[in-house]
Write a protein that holds these residues in place. Structure first.
Motif, PDB file in Angstrom:
ATOM      1  N   LEU A  46       1.026  -1.135   0.199  1.00 31.71           N
ATOM      2  CA  LEU A  46      -0.089   0.036   0.011  1.00 31.71           C
ATOM      3  C   LEU A  46       0.933   1.276  -0.096  1.00 31.71           C
ATOM      4  O   LEU A  46       0.592   2.063  -0.745  1.00 31.71           O
ATOM      5  CB  LEU A  46      -0.870  -0.056   1.137  1.00 31.71           C
ATOM      6  CG  LEU A  46      -1.987  -1.297   1.086  1.00 31.71           C
ATOM      7  CD1 LEU A  46      -2.599  -1.305   2.408  1.00 31.71           C
ATOM      8  CD2 LEU A  46      -3.161  -1.113   0.284  1.00 31.71           C
ATOM      9  N   ALA A  47       1.923   1.336   0.925  1.00 34.29           N
ATOM     10  CA  ALA A  47       2.724   2.571   0.892  1.00 34.29           C
ATOM     11  C   ALA A  47       3.368   2.652  -0.358  1.00 34.29           C
ATOM     12  O   ALA A  47       3.802   3.761  -0.716  1.00 34.29           O
ATOM     13  CB  ALA A  47       3.547   2.258   1.971  1.00 34.29           C
ATOM     14  N   ASP A  48       4.044   1.435  -1.251  1.00 35.24           N
ATOM     15  CA  ASP A  48       4.648   1.744  -2.429  1.00 35.24           C
ATOM     16  C   ASP A  48       3.635   2.336  -3.663  1.00 35.24           C
ATOM     17  O   ASP A  48       4.092   2.949  -4.578  1.00 35.24           O
ATOM     18  CB  ASP A  48       5.069   0.140  -2.927  1.00 35.24           C
ATOM     19  CG  ASP A  48       6.089  -0.217  -2.102  1.00 35.24           C
ATOM     20  OD1 ASP A  48       6.937   0.483  -1.399  1.00 35.24           O
ATOM     21  OD2 ASP A  48       6.607  -1.434  -2.257  1.00 35.24           O
ATOM     22  N   ARG A  49       2.596   2.285  -3.311  1.00 34.84           N
ATOM     23  CA  ARG A  49       1.509   3.031  -4.128  1.00 34.84           C
ATOM     24  C   ARG A  49       0.961   4.293  -3.646  1.00 34.84           C
ATOM     25  O   ARG A  49      -0.072   4.981  -4.334  1.00 34.84           O
ATOM     26  CB  ARG A  49       0.351   2.105  -4.246  1.00 34.84           C
ATOM     27  CG  ARG A  49       0.388   0.581  -4.884  1.00 34.84           C
ATOM     28  CD  ARG A  49       0.372   0.598  -6.362  1.00 34.84           C
ATOM     29  NE  ARG A  49       0.928  -0.755  -6.878  1.00 34.84           N
ATOM     30  CZ  ARG A  49       1.616  -1.699  -6.637  1.00 34.84           C
ATOM     31  NH1 ARG A  49       1.987  -1.942  -5.334  1.00 34.84           N
ATOM     32  NH2 ARG A  49       1.853  -2.763  -7.359  1.00 34.84           N
ATOM     33  N   GLY A  50       1.475   4.573  -2.678  1.00 34.28           N
ATOM     34  CA  GLY A  50       1.043   6.101  -1.862  1.00 34.28           C
ATOM     35  C   GLY A  50       0.014   6.014  -1.015  1.00 34.28           C
ATOM     36  O   GLY A  50      -0.430   7.155  -0.764  1.00 34.28           O
ATOM     37  N   TYR A  51      -0.062   5.152  -0.106  1.00 37.67           N
ATOM     38  CA  TYR A  51      -1.359   5.056   0.693  1.00 37.67           C
ATOM     39  C   TYR A  51      -0.809   4.652   2.277  1.00 37.67           C
ATOM     40  O   TYR A  51      -0.039   3.711   2.104  1.00 37.67           O
ATOM     41  CB  TYR A  51      -2.478   4.096   0.239  1.00 37.67           C
ATOM     42  CG  TYR A  51      -3.189   4.458  -0.992  1.00 37.67           C
ATOM     43  CD1 TYR A  51      -4.434   5.169  -0.665  1.00 37.67           C
ATOM     44  CD2 TYR A  51      -2.753   4.420  -2.233  1.00 37.67           C
ATOM     45  CE1 TYR A  51      -5.084   5.490  -2.002  1.00 37.67           C
ATOM     46  CE2 TYR A  51      -3.421   4.609  -3.288  1.00 37.67           C
ATOM     47  CZ  TYR A  51      -4.744   5.248  -3.193  1.00 37.67           C
ATOM     48  OH  TYR A  51      -5.362   5.859  -4.280  1.00 37.67           O
ATOM     49  N   ALA A  52      -1.201   5.304   3.047  1.00 35.19           N
ATOM     50  CA  ALA A  52      -0.774   5.197   4.404  1.00 35.19           C
ATOM     51  C   ALA A  52      -2.255   4.234   4.935  1.00 35.19           C
ATOM     52  O   ALA A  52      -3.317   4.534   4.495  1.00 35.19           O
ATOM     53  CB  ALA A  52      -0.621   6.434   5.056  1.00 35.19           C
ATOM     54  N   VAL A  53      -1.977   3.665   6.078  1.00 33.29           N
ATOM     55  CA  VAL A  53      -3.190   2.757   6.695  1.00 33.29           C
ATOM     56  C   VAL A  53      -3.490   3.534   7.964  1.00 33.29           C
ATOM     57  O   VAL A  53      -2.464   3.830   8.779  1.00 33.29           O
ATOM     58  CB  VAL A  53      -2.711   1.479   6.716  1.00 33.29           C
ATOM     59  CG1 VAL A  53      -3.664   0.448   7.469  1.00 33.29           C
ATOM     60  CG2 VAL A  53      -2.309   0.732   5.405  1.00 33.29           C
ATOM     61  N   TYR A  54      -4.771   3.433   8.207  1.00 28.32           N
ATOM     62  CA  TYR A  54      -5.333   3.834   9.373  1.00 28.32           C
ATOM     63  C   TYR A  54      -6.431   2.932  10.043  1.00 28.32           C
ATOM     64  O   TYR A  54      -7.183   2.571   9.165  1.00 28.32           O
ATOM     65  CB  TYR A  54      -6.042   5.426   9.399  1.00 28.32           C
ATOM     66  CG  TYR A  54      -4.958   6.376   8.946  1.00 28.32           C
ATOM     67  CD1 TYR A  54      -4.343   7.175  10.126  1.00 28.32           C
ATOM     68  CD2 TYR A  54      -4.705   6.757   7.891  1.00 28.32           C
ATOM     69  CE1 TYR A  54      -3.358   8.181   9.670  1.00 28.32           C
ATOM     70  CE2 TYR A  54      -3.635   7.666   7.358  1.00 28.32           C
ATOM     71  CZ  TYR A  54      -2.916   8.417   8.417  1.00 28.32           C
ATOM     72  OH  TYR A  54      -2.156   9.376   8.150  1.00 28.32           O
ATOM     73  N   GLY A  55      -6.500   2.677  11.407  1.00 31.28           N
ATOM     74  CA  GLY A  55      -7.691   1.937  11.981  1.00 31.28           C
ATOM     75  C   GLY A  55      -8.482   2.843  12.726  1.00 31.28           C
ATOM     76  O   GLY A  55      -7.931   3.773  13.179  1.00 31.28           O
ATOM     77  N   LEU A  56      -9.740   2.544  12.916  1.00 30.51           N
ATOM     78  CA  LEU A  56     -10.772   3.368  13.477  1.00 30.51           C
ATOM     79  C   LEU A  56     -11.813   2.482  14.126  1.00 30.51           C
ATOM     80  O   LEU A  56     -12.284   1.793  13.335  1.00 30.51           O
ATOM     81  CB  LEU A  56     -11.291   4.434  12.575  1.00 30.51           C
ATOM     82  CG  LEU A  56     -12.576   5.256  13.100  1.00 30.51           C
ATOM     83  CD1 LEU A  56     -12.050   6.310  14.188  1.00 30.51           C
ATOM     84  CD2 LEU A  56     -13.189   6.009  12.138  1.00 30.51           C
ATOM     85  N   SER A  57     -12.137   2.677  15.487  1.00 30.55           N
ATOM     86  CA  SER A  57     -13.159   2.216  16.170  1.00 30.55           C
ATOM     87  C   SER A  57     -13.668   2.962  17.217  1.00 30.55           C
ATOM     88  O   SER A  57     -13.065   4.134  17.809  1.00 30.55           O
ATOM     89  CB  SER A  57     -12.418   0.861  16.745  1.00 30.55           C
ATOM     90  OG  SER A  57     -11.871   0.997  17.888  1.00 30.55           O
ATOM     91  N   ALA A  58     -14.520   2.437  18.094  1.00 31.27           N
ATOM     92  CA  ALA A  58     -15.021   3.462  19.126  1.00 31.27           C
ATOM     93  C   ALA A  58     -14.371   2.924  20.328  1.00 31.27           C
ATOM     94  O   ALA A  58     -14.523   3.481  21.409  1.00 31.27           O
ATOM     95  CB  ALA A  58     -16.524   3.246  19.343  1.00 31.27           C
ATOM     96  N   ASP A  59     -13.313   2.027  20.524  1.00 28.45           N
ATOM     97  CA  ASP A  59     -12.625   1.732  21.612  1.00 28.45           C
ATOM     98  C   ASP A  59     -11.826   2.898  22.177  1.00 28.45           C
ATOM     99  O   ASP A  59     -11.416   3.964  21.571  1.00 28.45           O
ATOM    100  CB  ASP A  59     -11.435   0.620  21.045  1.00 28.45           C
ATOM    101  CG  ASP A  59     -12.108  -0.626  20.807  1.00 28.45           C
ATOM    102  OD1 ASP A  59     -12.938  -1.263  21.700  1.00 28.45           O
ATOM    103  OD2 ASP A  59     -11.887  -1.249  19.661  1.00 28.45           O
ATOM    104  N   GLU A  60     -11.566   2.776  23.446  1.00 27.41           N
ATOM    105  CA  GLU A  60     -10.977   3.777  24.213  1.00 27.41           C
ATOM    106  C   GLU A  60      -9.558   3.650  23.884  1.00 27.41           C
ATOM    107  O   GLU A  60      -8.806   2.928  23.311  1.00 27.41           O
ATOM    108  CB  GLU A  60     -11.066   3.588  25.782  1.00 27.41           C
ATOM    109  CG  GLU A  60     -12.381   3.782  26.483  1.00 27.41           C
ATOM    110  CD  GLU A  60     -12.892   5.254  26.440  1.00 27.41           C
ATOM    111  OE1 GLU A  60     -12.111   5.961  26.463  1.00 27.41           O
ATOM    112  OE2 GLU A  60     -13.985   5.249  26.608  1.00 27.41           O
ATOM    113  N   PRO A  61      -8.767   4.847  23.905  1.00 29.31           N
ATOM    114  CA  PRO A  61      -7.296   5.131  23.489  1.00 29.31           C
ATOM    115  C   PRO A  61      -6.543   3.905  24.196  1.00 29.31           C
ATOM    116  O   PRO A  61      -5.612   3.626  23.450  1.00 29.31           O
ATOM    117  CB  PRO A  61      -6.865   6.345  23.866  1.00 29.31           C
ATOM    118  CG  PRO A  61      -8.324   7.194  23.538  1.00 29.31           C
ATOM    119  CD  PRO A  61      -9.497   6.420  24.120  1.00 29.31           C
ATOM    120  N   ALA A  62      -6.715   3.743  25.490  1.00 29.33           N
ATOM    121  CA  ALA A  62      -5.810   2.920  26.052  1.00 29.33           C
ATOM    122  C   ALA A  62      -5.970   1.431  25.617  1.00 29.33           C
ATOM    123  O   ALA A  62      -4.980   0.614  25.218  1.00 29.33           O
ATOM    124  CB  ALA A  62      -6.108   2.646  27.556  1.00 29.33           C
ATOM    125  N   ALA A  63      -7.059   0.802  25.352  1.00 27.49           N
ATOM    126  CA  ALA A  63      -7.549  -0.234  24.598  1.00 27.49           C
ATOM    127  C   ALA A  63      -6.744  -0.455  23.202  1.00 27.49           C
ATOM    128  O   ALA A  63      -6.315  -1.564  22.928  1.00 27.49           O
ATOM    129  CB  ALA A  63      -9.002  -0.670  24.381  1.00 27.49           C
TER     130      ALA A  63
END
Length: 128
Positions: free
Chosen positions: A40-57
């Motif tokens: 993905l990075a080689d094609r110019g894309y970064a990865v991010y995950g998202l949920s409603a979990d608390e930051p500590a989790a």
């Protein structure tokens, strides 16, 4: 804090949304993106995950699985709702979005399975 503008200012992004950190399906999805981060990075894309979990989790899960991308927390579910990732009962629907540099959504997969999310996103980005 990462803003949506910051996420796509210098590169595209693959944003994957998962119901709950530390569960088997979510771990499968996250580890799949980890295994494909270079493609993905080689094609110019970064990865991010998202949920409603608390930051500590999120932090514990990230450390346990050595996840090399940011995990974002939306505990009030405002962003998740805006993205169409909330079920009527306010549970979270697994999704991913491929977003071009600058912010145009190129592909949205809402309600995709944990086994399918990564190969579908990678195939979209790489054309394979």
């Amino acid at each position: 804090m990462i803003s949506s503008k910051d996420m796509v200012r210098d590169h595209g992004a693959v944003l994957f949304i998962y119901p709950q950190a530390c569960t088997s399906g979510c771990t499968l999805q996250a580890n799949g993106f980890k295994a494909n981060i270079r493609a993905l990075a080689d094609r110019g894309y970064a990865v991010y995950g998202l949920s409603a979990d608390e930051p500590a989790a999120q932090a514990g899960w990230k450390a346990e699985h050595s996840l090399p991308f940011p995990l974002l927390s939306d505990t009030d579910k405002q962003v998740l709702g805006a993205l169409g990732a909330l079920k009527p009962d306010r549970g979270i629907t697994r999704c991913h979005f491929v977003i071009a540099k600058g912010g145009k959504v190129e592909d949205a997969q809402i309600g995709i399975g944990s086994k399918d999310s990564v190969p579908v996103a990678v195939a979209f980005v790489t054309g394979k």
